[in-house]
Design a protein around this motif. Structure first.
Motif, PDB file in Angstrom:
ATOM      1  N   MET A   1       0.827  -1.208   0.000  1.00  0.00           N
ATOM      2  CA  MET A   1       0.000   0.000   0.000  1.00  0.00           C
ATOM      3  C   MET A   1       0.868   1.267   0.000  1.00  0.00           C
ATOM      4  N   GLU A   2       1.975   1.213   0.695  1.00  0.00           N
ATOM      5  CA  GLU A   2       2.834   2.398   0.785  1.00  0.00           C
ATOM      6  C   GLU A   2       3.332   2.828  -0.592  1.00  0.00           C
ATOM      7  N   ARG A   3       3.588   1.847  -1.452  1.00  0.00           N
ATOM      8  CA  ARG A   3       4.042   2.184  -2.798  1.00  0.00           C
ATOM      9  C   ARG A   3       2.936   2.899  -3.583  1.00  0.00           C
ATOM     10  N   ILE A   4       1.697   2.485  -3.356  1.00  0.00           N
ATOM     11  CA  ILE A   4       0.568   3.157  -4.015  1.00  0.00           C
ATOM     12  C   ILE A   4       0.460   4.594  -3.507  1.00  0.00           C
ATOM     13  N   ILE A   5       0.611   4.782  -2.200  1.00  0.00           N
ATOM     14  CA  ILE A   5       0.570   6.134  -1.632  1.00  0.00           C
ATOM     15  C   ILE A   5       1.694   6.987  -2.221  1.00  0.00           C
ATOM     16  N   GLU A   6       2.860   6.380  -2.351  1.00  0.00           N
ATOM     17  CA  GLU A   6       4.017   7.088  -2.900  1.00  0.00           C
ATOM     18  C   GLU A   6       3.751   7.581  -4.322  1.00  0.00           C
ATOM     19  N   HIS A   7       2.958   6.826  -5.077  1.00  0.00           N
ATOM     20  CA  HIS A   7       2.709   7.161  -6.478  1.00  0.00           C
ATOM     21  C   HIS A   7       1.334   7.792  -6.700  1.00  0.00           C
ATOM     22  N   ALA A   8       0.700   8.311  -5.629  1.00  0.00           N
ATOM     23  CA  ALA A   8      -0.643   8.879  -5.749  1.00  0.00           C
ATOM     24  C   ALA A   8      -0.698  10.017  -6.765  1.00  0.00           C
ATOM     25  N   GLY A   9       0.302  10.868  -6.755  1.00  0.00           N
ATOM     26  CA  GLY A   9       0.329  11.976  -7.709  1.00  0.00           C
ATOM     27  C   GLY A   9       0.389  11.488  -9.139  1.00  0.00           C
ATOM     28  N   ARG A  10       1.191  10.468  -9.375  1.00  0.00           N
ATOM     29  CA  ARG A  10       1.307   9.904 -10.715  1.00  0.00           C
ATOM     30  C   ARG A  10      -0.021   9.286 -11.153  1.00  0.00           C
ATOM     31  N   ILE A  11      -0.699   8.591 -10.220  1.00  0.00           N
ATOM     32  CA  ILE A  11      -1.984   7.970 -10.549  1.00  0.00           C
ATOM     33  C   ILE A  11      -3.008   9.032 -10.925  1.00  0.00           C
ATOM     34  N   ASN A  12      -3.062  10.132 -10.158  1.00  0.00           N
ATOM     35  CA  ASN A  12      -4.006  11.206 -10.480  1.00  0.00           C
ATOM     36  C   ASN A  12      -3.662  11.866 -11.817  1.00  0.00           C
ATOM     37  N   ASP A  13      -2.370  11.986 -12.121  1.00  0.00           N
ATOM     38  CA  ASP A  13      -1.972  12.534 -13.425  1.00  0.00           C
ATOM     39  C   ASP A  13      -2.474  11.643 -14.550  1.00  0.00           C
ATOM     40  N   GLN A  14      -2.368  10.330 -14.366  1.00  0.00           N
ATOM     41  CA  GLN A  14      -2.832   9.398 -15.393  1.00  0.00           C
ATOM     42  C   GLN A  14      -4.355   9.439 -15.522  1.00  0.00           C
ATOM     43  N   LEU A  15      -5.054   9.562 -14.397  1.00  0.00           N
ATOM     44  CA  LEU A  15      -6.506   9.673 -14.444  1.00  0.00           C
ATOM     45  C   LEU A  15      -6.923  10.908 -15.244  1.00  0.00           C
ATOM     46  N   GLN A  16      -6.212  12.008 -15.040  1.00  0.00           N
ATOM     47  CA  GLN A  16      -6.512  13.223 -15.783  1.00  0.00           C
ATOM     48  C   GLN A  16      -6.198  13.042 -17.270  1.00  0.00           C
ATOM     49  N   ARG A  17      -5.101  12.382 -17.564  1.00  0.00           N
ATOM     50  CA  ARG A  17      -4.709  12.169 -18.959  1.00  0.00           C
ATOM     51  C   ARG A  17      -5.736  11.296 -19.679  1.00  0.00           C
ATOM     52  N   PHE A  37      -8.502  11.194  -6.620  1.00  0.00           N
ATOM     53  CA  PHE A  37      -8.343   9.835  -6.117  1.00  0.00           C
ATOM     54  C   PHE A  37      -7.431   9.838  -4.906  1.00  0.00           C
ATOM     55  N   ASP A  38      -7.866   9.135  -3.854  1.00  0.00           N
ATOM     56  CA  ASP A  38      -7.035   8.984  -2.668  1.00  0.00           C
ATOM     57  C   ASP A  38      -6.475   7.565  -2.633  1.00  0.00           C
ATOM     58  N   PRO A  39      -5.184   7.405  -2.364  1.00  0.00           N
ATOM     59  CA  PRO A  39      -4.554   6.087  -2.503  1.00  0.00           C
ATOM     60  C   PRO A  39      -4.805   5.112  -1.365  1.00  0.00           C
ATOM     61  N   ILE A  40      -5.321   5.582  -0.221  1.00  0.00           N
ATOM     62  CA  ILE A  40      -5.557   4.674   0.905  1.00  0.00           C
ATOM     63  C   ILE A  40      -6.910   3.993   0.696  1.00  0.00           C
ATOM     64  N   PRO A  41      -6.947   2.689   0.474  1.00  0.00           N
ATOM     65  CA  PRO A  41      -8.215   2.035   0.151  1.00  0.00           C
ATOM     66  C   PRO A  41      -9.110   1.855   1.361  1.00  0.00           C
ATOM     67  N   ARG A  42     -10.398   1.741   1.085  1.00  0.00           N
ATOM     68  CA  ARG A  42     -11.315   1.253   2.111  1.00  0.00           C
ATOM     69  C   ARG A  42     -11.223  -0.271   2.079  1.00  0.00           C
ATOM     70  N   VAL A  43     -11.092  -0.908   3.227  1.00  0.00           N
ATOM     71  CA  VAL A  43     -10.959  -2.363   3.310  1.00  0.00           C
ATOM     72  C   VAL A  43     -12.205  -2.950   3.961  1.00  0.00           C
ATOM     73  N   ILE A  44     -12.823  -3.908   3.275  1.00  0.00           N
ATOM     74  CA  ILE A  44     -14.010  -4.596   3.785  1.00  0.00           C
ATOM     75  C   ILE A  44     -13.652  -6.065   3.955  1.00  0.00           C
ATOM     76  N   ALA A 142      -9.073   3.033 -11.527  1.00  0.00           N
ATOM     77  CA  ALA A 142      -8.085   3.345 -10.488  1.00  0.00           C
ATOM     78  C   ALA A 142      -7.371   2.081 -10.021  1.00  0.00           C
ATOM     79  N   ARG A 143      -8.124   0.976  -9.887  1.00  0.00           N
ATOM     80  CA  ARG A 143      -7.503  -0.284  -9.474  1.00  0.00           C
ATOM     81  C   ARG A 143      -6.465  -0.718 -10.506  1.00  0.00           C
ATOM     82  N   GLY A 144      -6.794  -0.546 -11.779  1.00  0.00           N
ATOM     83  CA  GLY A 144      -5.839  -0.912 -12.818  1.00  0.00           C
ATOM     84  C   GLY A 144      -4.549  -0.120 -12.729  1.00  0.00           C
ATOM     85  N   LEU A 145      -4.670   1.184 -12.450  1.00  0.00           N
ATOM     86  CA  LEU A 145      -3.473   2.019 -12.323  1.00  0.00           C
ATOM     87  C   LEU A 145      -2.674   1.650 -11.078  1.00  0.00           C
ATOM     88  N   CYS A 146      -3.380   1.312  -9.995  1.00  0.00           N
ATOM     89  CA  CYS A 146      -2.682   0.896  -8.771  1.00  0.00           C
ATOM     90  C   CYS A 146      -1.930  -0.413  -8.998  1.00  0.00           C
TER      91      CYS A 146
END
Length: 437
Positions: A1-17, A37-44, A142-146
């Motif tokens: 999860m930490e790696r996803i948080i680290e790349h949150a900005g990149r993920i949002n850039d891709q979502l915008q693109r 998009f926030d990188p910390i998932p909700r866990v069920i 978003a899951r695909g980008l993560c």
């Protein structure tokens, strides 16, 4: 999860693109913005999802039975379970749909059920969205980008794969298709959820079409594409409101509908997903009666509960609401997207008295609910983790069977003082991880 948080900005850039944006009309102008998009998932947990799954299947099955009944024999009204005046006074009831039974008897093929989780862990249903519920594409992409950023996260944790939504949706469309193309019908580029329309067309292998590409001849719907010849349409997943769907049946001034499509639908020559007229069942007032529908149609005890709700339409409830307005949340049944929601605690005495008078004058217009102190979830605000209110929209698909997609759209408020999480109110979204064990 930490790696996803680290790349949150990149993920949002891709979502915008990729154009993953949310558009709204505000003050007469169209505004388009990134859906953050926030990188910390909700866990069920698996146990939590099992309860949600059973309760949501139960609820959607009852709602489909209600829709078939209310446009047919109306037995639930004749038996006094749901008041006649209350049903027919709502704007969602469409007399044009009387006597129509859609293919396979399914009215709500895609249901978006909004829930919140109380701080004690219990889940409450807030709304049933049975008309044109949107949002499934956002956690899907978003899951695909993560996955690209951190494939090991999804290898090392028991997270249920959510990539089957397109296949589930295609199966729903195929199940009711009466012979011909599957079409996703969009009002066009300036619709708030246009990204989703095009994305789901790609995911399901459907044709994405606007009104100028669809026409009716002899009560049959055809698609006229770039190849210059017409092809029959068997199922239309329409992403356009009822009133604009067919200018010959509803608003004659609609320029984005398909003239005659309701005649084709009534003749059984095309499936409409979701069925026109579903608004009678997701009216915020009718919400009050859904637990009774479950008992009436299924002879079962509701597994999931509504938020404690009062109907000013009834004198006893109205008196309670008027006496306790300062501690309730009141919703205008005609509004959506977080609009028309008023918290009594936010009003001074003059505003409260003015609002009491409005309720007295228009009691059918409102419902009132106890304020649920629902769960805060962590989000990233810059480099800091902070807590914000969040809800969950779960997507339930009704085809040969009723299936709950093991994912969902978790929306959160970016305002620390707000309980309103809707994207149209400036909120963001996060992925929802359902665990397999």
């Amino acid at each position: 999860m930490e790696r996803i948080i680290e790349h949150a900005g990149r993920i949002n850039d891709q979502l915008q693109r990729y154009g993953v944006k949310f558009g709204i009309y505000k003050n007469g102008t169209f505004q388009e913005r990134l859906f953050p998009f926030d990188p910390i998932p909700r866990v069920i947990t698996a146990a939590e999802f099992d309860e949600l799954n059973r309760g949501l299947v139960q609820r959607v099955n009852a709602l489909n039975l209600f829709l078939r009944d209310v446009y047919g024999k109306k037995q639930i009204i004749l038996d006094g379970v749901v008041p006649e005046d209350f049903v027919f006074a709502g704007s969602g009831y469409l007399p044009q749909c009387e006597g129509i039974t859609p293919p396979k008897g399914i009215y709500s093929h895609i249901s978006g059920i909004d829930l919140v989780q109380a701080k004690d862990g219990g889940w409450f249903i807030l709304e049933d969205n049975l008309r044109i519920p949107s949002g499934a594409s956002y956690p899907l992409i978003a899951r695909g980008l993560c996955r690209r950023c951190s494939p090991e996260t999804f290898r090392e944790n028991p997270i249920v794969d959510n990539r089957n939504y397109g296949a589930l949706l295609k199966a729903v469309m195929d199940n009711v298709n009466v012979g011909g193309l599957n079409v996703i019908f969009t009002p066009g580029r300036y619709n708030a959820a246009y990204f989703e329309h095009s994305y789901l067309a790609e995911q399901t292998g459907s044709v994405l079409a606007e009104c100028g590409e669809l026409f009716v001849e002899n009560n049959v719907v055809y698609y006229l594409g770039t190849r210059g010849h017409k092809e029959r349409v068997g199922a239309i997943y329409r992403r356009i409101s009822d009133e604009y769907l067919d200018p010959t049946a509803f608003l004659p001034e609609s320029l984005i509908g398909i003239p005659g499509v309701m005649d084709a639908y009534r003749a059984g020559n095309v499936a409409l997903i979701n069925a026109p007229g579903n608004g009678v069942a997701d009216d915020k007032g009718i919400y009050y009666f859904v637990p009774k529908m479950i008992e009436y149609y299924l002879h079962e005890t509701p597994i999931l509960h509504n938020a404690p709700t009062y109907l000013p339409f009834y004198q006893e409830d109205r008196e309670y609401v008027l006496a306790n307005l300062e501690k309730l949340v009141v919703k205008d049944v005609a509004e959506a997207g977080g609009y028309g929601v008023v918290f009594g605690r936010d009003m001074d005495e003059t505003q409260l008295e003015r609002f009491r008078q409005t309720i007295r004058t228009e009691p059918r217009r409102f419902i009132a609910q106890e304020v649920i102190d629902f769960k805060d979830l962590p989000i990233m605000e810059g480099d800091q983790r902070v807590e914000r209110k969040a809800d969950l929209r779960v997507f339930v698909l009704s085809g040969e069977e009723t299936i709950v997609w093991p994912s969902g759209l978790t929306r959160f408020s970016r305002n620390p003082a707000s309980f309103v999480v809707n994207s149209s109110q400036g909120g963001g979204f996060k992925d929802t991880w359902v665990l397999s064990r």
